[in-house]
Design an enzyme around this catalytic site. Structure first.
Site, PDB file in Angstrom:
ATOM      1  N   HIS A 258      20.270 -21.646  65.247  1.00 39.62           N
ATOM      2  CA  HIS A 258      19.380 -22.515  64.473  1.00 39.62           C
ATOM      3  C   HIS A 258      20.121 -23.037  63.255  1.00 39.62           C
ATOM      4  O   HIS A 258      20.919 -22.315  62.666  1.00 39.62           O
ATOM      5  CB  HIS A 258      18.119 -21.744  64.026  1.00 39.62           C
ATOM      6  CG  HIS A 258      17.023 -22.645  63.604  1.00 39.62           C
ATOM      7  ND1 HIS A 258      16.926 -23.159  62.328  1.00 39.62           N
ATOM      8  CD2 HIS A 258      15.979 -23.159  64.300  1.00 39.62           C
ATOM      9  CE1 HIS A 258      15.866 -23.940  62.257  1.00 39.62           C
ATOM     10  NE2 HIS A 258      15.265 -23.962  63.432  1.00 39.62           N
ATOM     11  N   ASP A 309      12.323 -21.532  70.710  1.00 40.89           N
ATOM     12  CA  ASP A 309      12.226 -21.974  72.103  1.00 40.89           C
ATOM     13  C   ASP A 309      12.526 -20.886  73.122  1.00 40.89           C
ATOM     14  O   ASP A 309      12.228 -21.062  74.305  1.00 40.89           O
ATOM     15  CB  ASP A 309      13.193 -23.146  72.348  1.00 40.89           C
ATOM     16  CG  ASP A 309      12.622 -24.444  71.820  1.00 40.89           C
ATOM     17  OD1 ASP A 309      11.408 -24.656  71.986  1.00 40.89           O
ATOM     18  OD2 ASP A 309      13.383 -25.239  71.252  1.00 40.89           O
TER      19      ASP A 309
HETATM   20  N1  ACO Z   1      25.029 -20.973  72.155  1.00 38.03           N
HETATM   21  C1  ACO Z   1      26.323 -20.685  71.902  1.00 38.03           C
HETATM   22  N2  ACO Z   1      26.880 -20.839  70.688  1.00 38.03           N
HETATM   23  C2  ACO Z   1      26.099 -21.331  69.718  1.00 38.03           C
HETATM   24  C3  ACO Z   1      24.753 -21.668  69.925  1.00 38.03           C
HETATM   25  C4  ACO Z   1      24.224 -21.458  71.211  1.00 38.03           C
HETATM   26  N3  ACO Z   1      22.958 -21.746  71.463  1.00 38.03           N
HETATM   27  N4  ACO Z   1      24.226 -22.138  68.776  1.00 38.03           N
HETATM   28  C5  ACO Z   1      25.203 -22.099  67.866  1.00 38.03           C
HETATM   29  N5  ACO Z   1      26.331 -21.619  68.442  1.00 38.03           N
HETATM   30  C6  ACO Z   1      27.618 -21.394  67.794  1.00 38.03           C
HETATM   31  C7  ACO Z   1      28.460 -22.655  67.795  1.00 38.03           C
HETATM   32  O1  ACO Z   1      29.252 -22.771  68.935  1.00 38.03           O
HETATM   33  C8  ACO Z   1      29.271 -22.443  66.545  1.00 38.03           C
HETATM   34  O2  ACO Z   1      30.246 -21.483  66.840  1.00 38.03           O
HETATM   35  P1  ACO Z   1      31.734 -21.612  66.243  1.00 38.03           P
HETATM   36  O3  ACO Z   1      31.553 -21.479  64.760  1.00 38.03           O
HETATM   37  O4  ACO Z   1      32.459 -20.485  66.897  1.00 38.03           O
HETATM   38  O5  ACO Z   1      32.209 -22.967  66.655  1.00 38.03           O
HETATM   39  C9  ACO Z   1      28.289 -21.780  65.597  1.00 38.03           C
HETATM   40  O6  ACO Z   1      27.352 -21.107  66.434  1.00 38.03           O
HETATM   41  C10 ACO Z   1      27.545 -22.738  64.691  1.00 38.03           C
HETATM   42  O7  ACO Z   1      26.938 -23.731  65.504  1.00 38.03           O
HETATM   43  P2  ACO Z   1      26.637 -25.219  65.045  1.00 38.03           P
HETATM   44  O8  ACO Z   1      26.875 -26.148  66.194  1.00 38.03           O
HETATM   45  O9  ACO Z   1      27.281 -25.531  63.744  1.00 38.03           O
HETATM   46  O10 ACO Z   1      25.090 -25.147  64.797  1.00 38.03           O
HETATM   47  P3  ACO Z   1      24.143 -26.376  64.478  1.00 38.03           P
HETATM   48  O11 ACO Z   1      23.379 -26.012  63.275  1.00 38.03           O
HETATM   49  O12 ACO Z   1      24.855 -27.667  64.457  1.00 38.03           O
HETATM   50  O13 ACO Z   1      23.201 -26.406  65.758  1.00 38.03           O
HETATM   51  C11 ACO Z   1      21.511 -25.935  67.259  1.00 38.03           C
HETATM   52  C12 ACO Z   1      21.960 -25.857  65.800  1.00 38.03           C
HETATM   53  C13 ACO Z   1      21.602 -27.388  67.745  1.00 38.03           C
HETATM   54  C14 ACO Z   1      20.057 -25.505  67.323  1.00 38.03           C
HETATM   55  C15 ACO Z   1      22.418 -25.012  68.103  1.00 38.03           C
HETATM   56  O14 ACO Z   1      22.256 -23.677  67.698  1.00 38.03           O
HETATM   57  C16 ACO Z   1      22.162 -25.162  69.596  1.00 38.03           C
HETATM   58  O15 ACO Z   1      22.724 -26.053  70.238  1.00 38.03           O
HETATM   59  N6  ACO Z   1      21.280 -24.293  70.176  1.00 38.03           N
HETATM   60  C17 ACO Z   1      20.906 -24.416  71.564  1.00 38.03           C
HETATM   61  C18 ACO Z   1      19.786 -25.429  71.735  1.00 38.03           C
HETATM   62  C19 ACO Z   1      18.479 -24.909  71.192  1.00 38.03           C
HETATM   63  O16 ACO Z   1      18.092 -23.788  71.446  1.00 38.03           O
HETATM   64  N7  ACO Z   1      17.777 -25.778  70.460  1.00 38.03           N
HETATM   65  C20 ACO Z   1      16.479 -25.456  69.879  1.00 38.03           C
HETATM   66  C21 ACO Z   1      16.611 -25.261  68.405  1.00 38.03           C
HETATM   67  S1  ACO Z   1      15.079 -24.807  67.671  1.00 38.03           S
HETATM   68  C22 ACO Z   1      14.228 -26.224  67.647  1.00 38.03           C
HETATM   69  O17 ACO Z   1      14.702 -27.295  67.498  1.00 38.03           O
HETATM   70  C23 ACO Z   1      12.833 -26.166  67.912  1.00 38.03           C
END
Ligand code: ACO
Length: 372
Positions: A258, A309
């Site tokens: 998140h 989610d």
């Molecule tokens: N699976 C694997 N790795 C993840 C995930 C995930 N779901 N989420 C974050 N990470 C990792 C990233 O790869 C990154 O790792 P690194 O530092 O080794 O490169 C680190 O965590 C930080 O991730 P960011 O991309 O900077 O996180 P950001 O804040 O941009 O993205 C998001 C947030 C889009 C929600 C992301 O966590 C994601 O894609 N999750 C999966 C989709 C999801 O569940 N969305 C629903 C969110 S809740 C909502 O909107 C209602």
């Protein structure tokens, strides 16, 4: 510049507060803790709170429930639209299109007095579940079931969808789920709604912008993707291997991570886990057990924590809700937060118009088409 506007404060609000305090995530709607609201209030009470800023008194809640119930039925033109849309249309595209059509039927579409905006907001909140249930009945070749005035918002949706009165457990589960999805500060879809509202676009246009934004798999679309993953894994024994491979391949595990809750659990996920476990105890434990195994592996391999989610998927599956309606359930809750934000934006408006940092080429000499 912050990619993805991370940590950028883009407006002031009195609707909800997210904070990390003493290593714990706080989520409050109008100052009330989400845990209290989820356990002690009903969805209609929370909608009232979000729209009007205060919890309703008993008689106010009774009147509000009746008002919402009376607004549930759809105009015949919208039922006609649902009948004409191809049955393969994603239900979120249907919701978006029906919202736009509702706008075209509203002769006062551009009237933005406080009273008229509240009327439109309540109308959309009341009608969203009917649009979703009617479309699902129509696409599966069944008769629509008109809304029942005597049922709560949550019970009525399950009744219109399945054609039978839901159990008390199912009603309470959906009610609590809607509360948990109702509002979440400046998430992507709410921001989209506020940007549209800041141009003084009509409320339907603002909600269409929000609905389109919510659909994306990185936002509300994640729950449907979680269900796809649960089906693919099919057994808790296979979860560890699945998650390990995905992480090694640099892929995302849907329903985890998140933007705001970093290193702390999303409080909504905790409450949804409780709901998922409770529903599983009364029905099938399969999806909950796979979810638990995935959560364990996601933490083990990348310290990932579930978001709102993740456990929603097994809650919806145990409520008999088809996978492609998952985002719509989210929208049925979030429409209350969206409309509260649209009203807040209208009432204290300044056009939202940020800047972009230009990183392309500059000052190029124009070459006539014959010489390119
Ligand atoms: N699976 C694997 N790795 C993840 C995930 C995930 N779901 N989420 C974050 N990470 C990792 C990233 O790869 C990154 O790792 P690194 O530092 O080794 O490169 C680190 O965590 C930080 O991730 P960011 O991309 O900077 O996180 P950001 O804040 O941009 O993205 C998001 C947030 C889009 C929600 C992301 O966590 C994601 O894609 N999750 C999966 C989709 C999801 O569940 N969305 C629903 C969110 S809740 C909502 O909107 C209602």
């Amino acid at each position: 510049m912050k990619e993805g506007l991370e940590d950028v404060v883009a407006c002031q609000t009195t609707i909800s507060r997210i904070a990390l305090e003493n290593g714990k995530a706080i989520l409050e709607y109008r100052g009330y803790d989400i845990r209290d609201l989820a356990r002690k209030a009903c969805f209609e009470e929370v909608v009232y709170l979000l729209l009007y800023g205060e919890l309703p008194k008993k008689y106010e809640l009774q009147d509000f429930k009746i008002e919402l119930a009376e607004r549930r039925e759809l105009p015949p033109q919208i039922i006609g639209l649902l009948t004409h849309l191809p049955p393969y249309t994603h239900p979120m595209v249907v919701l978006r299109t029906a919202t736009s059509y509702l706008g075209s039927l509203d002769k006062k579409i551009n009237v933005k007095t406080r009273e008229e905006t509240f009327n439109k907001a309540k109308d959309l909140i009341a009608k969203f579940p009917t649009i979703v249930a009617y479309y699902h009945r129509i696409r599966t070749g069944r008769n629509v079931i008109p809304p029942a005035l005597e049922f709560s918002h949550a019970a009525n949706f399950l009744y219109m969808l399945h054609g039978e009165e839901p159990s008390k457990t199912a009603e309470r589960a959906l009610d609590m789920d809607l509360i948990l999805h109702a509002e979440h500060e400046l998430n992507a879809s709410t921001f989209a709604a506020r940007i549209a509202a800041s141009t003084l676009a009509d409320i339907y246009a603002c909600v269409v912008a929000a609905t389109g934004t919510l659909m994306g798999p990185l936002h509300g679309g994640a729950a449907q993707e979680v269900m796809k993953m649960l089906r693919e894994i099919a057994s808790p024994r296979k979860a560890d291997e699945y998650v390990r491979r995905k992480i090694e391949a640099g892929e995302r595990i849907m329903g985890f991570g998140h933007r705001v809750y970093r290193g702390v659990i999303d409080p909504r996920a905790e409450l949804l886990r409780y709901l998922a476990r409770r529903l599983a105890a009364e029905g099938s434990t399969k999806w909950f057990e796979i979810s638990e195994a995935i959560a364990k592996a996601a933490y083990k391999y990348k310290k990932l924590l579930p978001n709102v989610d993740f456990y929603s998927a097994s809650v919806y599956a145990n409520l008999g809700i088809p996978d492609d309606l998952f985002v719509n359930i989210f929208a049925m809750g979030r429409i209350s937060g969206w409309t509260a934000h649209i009203i807040e934006q209208y009432e204290n408006n300044r056009l939202i118009r940020p800047r972009a940092e230009y990183v392309g080429e500059k000052g190029k000499k124009f070459v006539p088409i014959s010489k390119r």
